[in-house]
Design a protein around this motif. Structure first.
Motif, PDB file in Angstrom:
ATOM      1  N   ASP A 207       0.834  -1.207   0.000  1.00 25.50           N
ATOM      2  CA  ASP A 207       0.000   0.000   0.000  1.00 25.50           C
ATOM      3  C   ASP A 207       0.865   1.252   0.000  1.00 25.50           C
ATOM      4  OD1 ASP A 207      -2.045  -1.838   0.252  1.00 25.50           O
ATOM      5  OD2 ASP A 207      -2.448  -1.380   2.365  1.00 25.50           O
ATOM      6  N   ASP A 208       1.932   1.224   0.797  1.00 25.53           N
ATOM      7  CA  ASP A 208       2.817   2.389   0.898  1.00 25.53           C
ATOM      8  C   ASP A 208       3.569   2.625  -0.406  1.00 25.53           C
ATOM      9  OD1 ASP A 208       1.939   2.578   3.500  1.00 25.53           O
ATOM     10  OD2 ASP A 208       3.722   1.637   4.377  1.00 25.53           O
ATOM     11  N   ARG A 209       3.973   1.553  -1.076  1.00 28.23           N
ATOM     12  CA  ARG A 209       4.673   1.701  -2.364  1.00 28.23           C
ATOM     13  C   ARG A 209       3.777   2.363  -3.392  1.00 28.23           C
ATOM     14  NH1 ARG A 209       5.810  -2.354  -5.463  1.00 28.23           N
ATOM     15  NH2 ARG A 209       4.719  -4.031  -4.357  1.00 28.23           N
ATOM     16  N   LEU A 210       2.523   1.932  -3.449  1.00 32.03           N
ATOM     17  CA  LEU A 210       1.609   2.541  -4.413  1.00 32.03           C
ATOM     18  C   LEU A 210       1.371   4.005  -4.065  1.00 32.03           C
ATOM     19  CD1 LEU A 210      -0.259   2.336  -6.841  1.00 32.03           C
ATOM     20  CD2 LEU A 210      -2.064   1.480  -5.319  1.00 32.03           C
ATOM     21  N   GLU A 211       1.243   4.299  -2.801  1.00 32.15           N
ATOM     22  CA  GLU A 211       1.062   5.693  -2.381  1.00 32.15           C
ATOM     23  C   GLU A 211       2.226   6.557  -2.850  1.00 32.15           C
ATOM     24  OE1 GLU A 211       0.660   8.404   1.718  1.00 32.15           O
ATOM     25  OE2 GLU A 211       0.498   6.203   1.829  1.00 32.15           O
ATOM     26  N   ALA A 212       3.450   6.074  -2.675  1.00 32.81           N
ATOM     27  CA  ALA A 212       4.629   6.852  -3.073  1.00 32.81           C
ATOM     28  C   ALA A 212       4.669   7.063  -4.585  1.00 32.81           C
ATOM     29  CB  ALA A 212       5.897   6.144  -2.602  1.00 32.81           C
ATOM     30  N   SER A 213       4.332   6.027  -5.355  1.00 33.75           N
ATOM     31  CA  SER A 213       4.359   6.161  -6.814  1.00 33.75           C
ATOM     32  C   SER A 213       3.324   7.176  -7.297  1.00 33.75           C
ATOM     33  CB  SER A 213       4.093   4.803  -7.472  1.00 33.75           C
ATOM     34  OG  SER A 213       5.132   3.894  -7.218  1.00 33.75           O
ATOM     35  N   LEU A 214       2.130   7.108  -6.746  1.00 34.25           N
ATOM     36  CA  LEU A 214       1.096   8.053  -7.156  1.00 34.25           C
ATOM     37  C   LEU A 214       1.430   9.477  -6.720  1.00 34.25           C
ATOM     38  CD1 LEU A 214      -2.138   5.970  -6.407  1.00 34.25           C
ATOM     39  CD2 LEU A 214      -1.062   6.387  -8.633  1.00 34.25           C
ATOM     40  N   ALA A 215       2.032   9.611  -5.545  1.00 38.66           N
ATOM     41  CA  ALA A 215       2.436  10.949  -5.089  1.00 38.66           C
ATOM     42  C   ALA A 215       3.463  11.558  -6.031  1.00 38.66           C
ATOM     43  CB  ALA A 215       2.993  10.866  -3.674  1.00 38.66           C
ATOM     44  N   TYR A 291       0.259   1.581 -16.675  1.00 36.24           N
ATOM     45  CA  TYR A 291       1.219   1.145 -15.669  1.00 36.24           C
ATOM     46  C   TYR A 291       0.544   0.099 -14.794  1.00 36.24           C
ATOM     47  CZ  TYR A 291       4.743   4.852 -16.351  1.00 36.24           C
ATOM     48  OH  TYR A 291       5.731   5.674 -16.838  1.00 36.24           O
ATOM     49  N   VAL A 292       1.250  -0.993 -14.521  1.00 36.75           N
ATOM     50  CA  VAL A 292       0.724  -2.058 -13.670  1.00 36.75           C
ATOM     51  C   VAL A 292       1.497  -2.079 -12.360  1.00 36.75           C
ATOM     52  CG1 VAL A 292       0.351  -4.545 -13.410  1.00 36.75           C
ATOM     53  CG2 VAL A 292      -0.018  -3.445 -15.641  1.00 36.75           C
ATOM     54  N   PHE A 293       0.752  -1.974 -11.261  1.00 38.58           N
ATOM     55  CA  PHE A 293       1.337  -2.105  -9.934  1.00 38.58           C
ATOM     56  C   PHE A 293       1.112  -3.535  -9.457  1.00 38.58           C
ATOM     57  CE2 PHE A 293       0.799  -2.224  -5.313  1.00 38.58           C
ATOM     58  CZ  PHE A 293       2.032  -1.714  -4.916  1.00 38.58           C
ATOM     59  N   GLU A 294       2.208  -4.264  -9.194  1.00 41.09           N
ATOM     60  CA  GLU A 294       2.099  -5.640  -8.733  1.00 41.09           C
ATOM     61  C   GLU A 294       2.384  -5.714  -7.239  1.00 41.09           C
ATOM     62  OE1 GLU A 294       3.114  -9.138 -11.042  1.00 41.09           O
ATOM     63  OE2 GLU A 294       4.112  -7.822 -12.471  1.00 41.09           O
ATOM     64  N   THR A 315       1.904  -2.491 -21.568  1.00 39.91           N
ATOM     65  CA  THR A 315       2.023  -2.131 -20.160  1.00 39.91           C
ATOM     66  C   THR A 315       3.491  -1.976 -19.761  1.00 39.91           C
ATOM     67  OG1 THR A 315       2.155  -4.408 -19.330  1.00 39.91           O
ATOM     68  CG2 THR A 315      -0.053  -3.479 -19.637  1.00 39.91           C
ATOM     69  N   ARG A 316       3.679  -1.288 -18.654  1.00 41.67           N
ATOM     70  CA  ARG A 316       4.981  -1.204 -18.005  1.00 41.67           C
ATOM     71  C   ARG A 316       4.773  -1.313 -16.500  1.00 41.67           C
ATOM     72  NH1 ARG A 316       7.689   3.972 -21.315  1.00 41.67           N
ATOM     73  NH2 ARG A 316       7.501   3.014 -23.398  1.00 41.67           N
ATOM     74  N   ALA A 317       5.771  -1.815 -15.825  1.00 42.74           N
ATOM     75  CA  ALA A 317       5.690  -1.889 -14.366  1.00 42.74           C
ATOM     76  C   ALA A 317       5.726  -0.475 -13.798  1.00 42.74           C
ATOM     77  CB  ALA A 317       6.851  -2.708 -13.822  1.00 42.74           C
ATOM     78  N   LEU A 318       4.871  -0.209 -12.808  1.00 38.38           N
ATOM     79  CA  LEU A 318       4.844   1.110 -12.185  1.00 38.38           C
ATOM     80  C   LEU A 318       6.119   1.297 -11.361  1.00 38.38           C
ATOM     81  CD1 LEU A 318       3.153   3.698 -11.560  1.00 38.38           C
ATOM     82  CD2 LEU A 318       2.329   2.496  -9.512  1.00 38.38           C
ATOM     83  N   PRO A 319       6.922   2.307 -11.684  1.00 38.18           N
ATOM     84  CA  PRO A 319       8.157   2.514 -10.918  1.00 38.18           C
ATOM     85  C   PRO A 319       7.877   3.098  -9.543  1.00 38.18           C
ATOM     86  CG  PRO A 319       7.939   4.200 -12.611  1.00 38.18           C
ATOM     87  CD  PRO A 319       6.794   3.251 -12.805  1.00 38.18           C
ATOM     88  N   ALA A 320       8.852   2.944  -8.654  1.00 35.96           N
ATOM     89  CA  ALA A 320       8.703   3.503  -7.304  1.00 35.96           C
ATOM     90  C   ALA A 320       8.528   5.006  -7.366  1.00 35.96           C
ATOM     91  CB  ALA A 320       9.915   3.127  -6.454  1.00 35.96           C
ATOM     92  N   GLU A 321       9.211   5.652  -8.300  1.00 34.65           N
ATOM     93  CA  GLU A 321       9.047   7.087  -8.536  1.00 34.65           C
ATOM     94  C   GLU A 321       8.927   7.326 -10.028  1.00 34.65           C
ATOM     95  OE1 GLU A 321      11.130  11.440  -7.661  1.00 34.65           O
ATOM     96  OE2 GLU A 321      12.139   9.606  -7.039  1.00 34.65           O
ATOM     97  N   VAL A 322       7.819   7.878 -10.425  1.00 32.22           N
ATOM     98  CA  VAL A 322       7.588   8.176 -11.838  1.00 32.22           C
ATOM     99  C   VAL A 322       8.307   9.475 -12.167  1.00 32.22           C
ATOM    100  CG1 VAL A 322       5.851   8.634 -13.602  1.00 32.22           C
ATOM    101  CG2 VAL A 322       5.370   6.985 -11.771  1.00 32.22           C
ATOM    102  N   LYS A 323       9.171   9.435 -13.177  1.00 36.68           N
ATOM    103  CA  LYS A 323       9.994  10.598 -13.531  1.00 36.68           C
ATOM    104  C   LYS A 323       9.361  11.460 -14.611  1.00 36.68           C
ATOM    105  CE  LYS A 323      13.622   9.194 -11.037  1.00 36.68           C
ATOM    106  NZ  LYS A 323      14.153   9.957  -9.889  1.00 36.68           N
TER     107      LYS A 323
END
Length: 375
Positions: A207-215, A291-294, A315-323
């Motif tokens: 949950d925290d990883r997805l939160e950080a990526s979306l932020a 983007y796919v969050f696994e 698709t691409r894997a959702l990165p921890a930080e989207v640049k």
């Protein structure tokens, strides 16, 4: 959460069945449009989405035959007889006039399809969606997702599962932009949330990883269209809420009209949790970036599924930080359309082999002339 009832803005899917046996204008041009079809499945929404998607692509006049075997009738797998006591069984419902096409999915549907196939004969073309774990003789055509291992002369495999979001339906929805979506600046990111299941665990860390990526996407200037599902656990929903709270957004809280179709039509980019084949596949009908969050967990089948979509370029894997919010493109995926074309081709070959006439057993077991081309 901001929300808006969208019933005034979203066109309904083209009506089917007796009220409109041929569906849309495009459906009327299809070779099997208007033929009678039975959709045989249980009450699972995901199963019904798949059979309806294929039926709507064919343009047939479909009728849902929902099965719900009880007690001992649920045991024995696909080779048991159908429950005679249900609303669709040997004592009622499973009787002439037979459909021209029958599409079944789900383990509980297979005994009913096998019974129909024996009774109706070749006048009914039968289709199974998902591997029935039975012989090839169970149906005339079997569809499986490409990440399943089953193959054979009467098997078709596609990258994604069938659904009802055809290019025509998406284009129709896109003609009108609801005010709540029009107010959001681009790029609009649709966040489609699943949740815990038997394969994916969704730990607190996930949950925290997805939160950080979306932020990180919010910091780049994205706006958001967020839709949880019934499986979305509250901690996940709260994490996404925090990540998007400072950005322009439409966060659906589960009340009022579901804005999901409008999200598909109007998003510029998607973030989807990878715990559902159906949920991952539907945005791929748009040809826009996904983007796919696994989350934690997974299985060999899901790994094959996601790897195949990445190889395809969808698709691409959702990165921890989207640049960057720059996107990519690919040919939209429409499995319902692929399956429909295969059914049409096989029915045409059957007509040609039998001179246009296909026998179908009547209520007394005799053969009465009936063609798959009859309207």
């Amino acid at each position: 959460y901001s929300r808006l009832a969208l019933s005034a803005f979203l066109p309904a899917p083209a009506p089917t069945g007796a009220d409109n046996p041929t569906g849309t204008d495009m459906a009327r041009a299809r070779p099997l449009a208007g033929l009678r079809a039975w959709l045989i499945t249980d009450d699972k929404a995901g199963m019904q989405v798949q059979v309806r998607g294929v039926a709507e692509a064919l343009g047939v006049a479909w009728e849902l035959k929902q099965v719900a075997p009880k007690g001992l009738w649920r045991l024995g797998g696909a080779y048991r007889p159908p429950d005679p006591r249900g609303s669709f069984g040997p004592r009622k419902g499973l009787a002439p006039p037979w459909p021209h096409i029958a599409i079944a999915t789900g383990r509980q549907s297979i005994p009913y399809l096998r019974a129909l196939r024996r009774k109706a004969g070749p006048g009914t073309f039968t289709v199974v969606l998902q591997d029935p774990k039975t012989s090839a003789r169970t149906a005339d055509l079997i569809w499986v997702p490409s990440h399943d291992r089953r193959r054979g002369p009467n098997v078709i495999a596609t990258l994604t599962a069938p659904h009802s979001f055809s290019s025509e339906r998406l284009a129709e929805i896109a003609r009108t932009v609801p005010d709540a979506i029009a107010a959001l600046p681009g790029p609009r990111v649709a966040v489609i949330l699943g949740g815990k299941n038997a394969v994916y665990k969704f730990t607190d860390a996930d949950d925290d990883r997805l939160e950080a990526s979306l932020a990180s996407m919010a910091r780049l200037g994205a706006s958001f269209l967020v839709t949880p599902s019934r499986r979305s656990h509250q901690r996940l929903v709260r994490a996404v809420d925090r990540a998007t709270a400072g950005a322009p957004r439409f966060f659906w809280d589960g009340t009022g009209e579901n804005p999901y179709p409008a999200f598909l039509a109007h998003a510029d980019l998607f973030v989807v949790t990878g715990d559902s084949v159906n949920m991952t596949g539907e945005p791929l009908a748009t040809g826009r970036p996904v983007y796919v969050f696994e989350p934690s967990g997974g299985s060999a089948k899901f790994t094959r599924f996601h790897e195949a979509l990445r190889r395809y370029g969808a698709t691409r894997a959702l990165p921890a930080e989207v640049k960057s919010l720059d996107g990519w493109s690919y040919q939209p995926l429409s499995s319902a359309e692929e399956i429909a074309r295969e059914i049409e081709a096989r029915v045409a070959r059957r007509r040609a082999m039998l001179g246009g006439l296909v026998g179908t057993a009547d209520g007394r077991g005799a053969q009465s002339p009936n063609t798959l081309g009859a309207r």
